[in-house]
Write a protein that holds these residues in place. Structure first.
Motif, PDB file in Angstrom:
ATOM      1  N   TYR A 181       9.303   2.160 -13.058  1.00  0.00           N
ATOM      2  CA  TYR A 181      10.770   2.179 -13.044  1.00  0.00           C
ATOM      3  C   TYR A 181      11.343   0.875 -12.508  1.00  0.00           C
ATOM      4  O   TYR A 181      12.555   0.693 -12.501  1.00  0.00           O
ATOM      5  N   ALA A 182      10.478   0.000 -12.033  1.00  0.00           N
ATOM      6  CA  ALA A 182      10.915  -1.317 -11.544  1.00  0.00           C
ATOM      7  C   ALA A 182       9.698  -2.234 -11.613  1.00  0.00           C
ATOM      8  O   ALA A 182       8.575  -1.786 -11.870  1.00  0.00           O
ATOM      9  N   ASN A 183       9.964  -3.518 -11.421  1.00  0.00           N
ATOM     10  CA  ASN A 183       8.857  -4.474 -11.406  1.00  0.00           C
ATOM     11  C   ASN A 183       8.924  -5.259 -10.099  1.00  0.00           C
ATOM     12  O   ASN A 183       9.180  -6.458 -10.096  1.00  0.00           O
ATOM     13  N   LEU A 184       8.765  -4.540  -8.997  1.00  0.00           N
ATOM     14  CA  LEU A 184       8.967  -5.158  -7.680  1.00  0.00           C
ATOM     15  C   LEU A 184       7.973  -6.266  -7.390  1.00  0.00           C
ATOM     16  O   LEU A 184       8.286  -7.189  -6.645  1.00  0.00           O
ATOM     17  N   ASN A 185       6.791  -6.181  -7.964  1.00  0.00           N
ATOM     18  CA  ASN A 185       5.810  -7.237  -7.715  1.00  0.00           C
ATOM     19  C   ASN A 185       6.384  -8.582  -8.155  1.00  0.00           C
ATOM     20  O   ASN A 185       6.370  -9.563  -7.399  1.00  0.00           O
TER      21      ASN A 185
END
Ligand code: KIV
Length: 271
Positions: free
Chosen positions: A241-245
């Motif tokens: 749901y996100a690409n925090l990396n």
């Protein structure tokens, strides 16, 4: 008015009534105060301090090395943040298998020392007596069937479980045994969606799926997976749901660059 004043706390009876009403149950893992606070504010129903901690936070290549002390340390941090969600502590490998007495003592530590509202343990009929005893001490128990990662070496890898009639029948039987032993819900991990649907229909207690398809009564994901923080591997059942990396890397690179150039700290960050 406090957040707790506005929202009623999630308990085992809330979880059970959600199944009765056909309302989906949400669960996520968390391991630290800040993440748990965001989740609780967002309205997640249950927060699991999973022993996935070992892989996504502590950098081990399985969940097996995780200790009771590791689990209690992180469960305490999560409990301090949570006002509404039900907090479940995951009993680590060999904290409940050796004897019923040890299982009871360790389950009790999650509640007394770390502020958990229940515990989760892996396995079917072989943990029925332990489930019965822990439950009878007033500690809610969540079961966990299918791909139980603490048995990875017995399974020979992280493989789909319950394929074929015999294996499916055994998992269905185990689910009924755990329900009868007093479990208040059961995680179904990486089993065929048709089997998870059949189990969910057969039980009064809710099933929480992870790789178990849409007909489970609720869903759980490892937060580091669904936020795109853990990049070593992504199981098929994970939706990011996100690409925090990538977001974190970009922010850190920008900080490094600004420090090198003398652009940070600015006047507004100085005294
Ligand atoms: O350890 C964990 O995070 C779990 C969930 C995947 C259910 O057991």
């Amino acid at each position: 008015m406090s957040k707790a004043g506005k929202m009623s706390k999630v308990t085992t009876s809330v979880i059970r009534s959600m199944k009765e009403k056909g309302e989906k149950i949400t669960m996520l893992t968390a391991y630290d105060y800040s993440t748990a606070a965001v989740m609780d504010e967002a309205g997640v129903d249950m927060i699991l301090i999973g022993d996935s901690l070992g892989m996504v936070v502590l950098g081990y290549d399985s969940t097996l090395p995780v200790t009771m002390e590791d689990m209690l340390h992180h469960t305490k941090a999560v409990s301090r943040a949570v006002e509404r969600a039900m907090v479940i502590g995951d009993m680590p490998f060999m904290s409940y298998q050796a004897s019923v007495e040890e299982a009871m003592r360790n389950a009790g530590r999650f509640m007394k020392e770390a502020g958990a509202h229940g515990v989760k343990l892996e396995g079917g009929r072989e943990v029925a007596e332990i489930t019965r005893r822990i439950t009878s001490a007033g500690i809610p128990v969540m079961g966990h069937l299918g791909l139980t990662p603490q048995s990875v070496h017995q399974f020979g890898g992280y493989k789909v479980q319950g394929k074929g009639d015999t294996a499916a029948k055994r998992i269905l039987e185990d689910a009924k045994i755990l329900e009868e032993a007093g479990a208040f819900s059961i995680v179904l991990e990486v089993v065929p969606a048709t089997l998870a649907a059949e189990i969910s229909k057969s039980l009064k207690i809710p099933t929480i799926g992870i790789g178990g398809g849409v007909d489970c009564d609720g869903q759980v994901l490892v937060v580091n997976d669904m936020l795109g923080m853990f990049k070593e591997f992504t199981p098929k059942f994970v939706k990011k749901y996100a690409n925090l990396n990538a977001n974190m890397k970009e922010a850190i690179e920008q900080y490094l660059d600004e420090v090198k150039k003398g652009a940070f700290p600015g006047k507004e960050h100085s005294f």
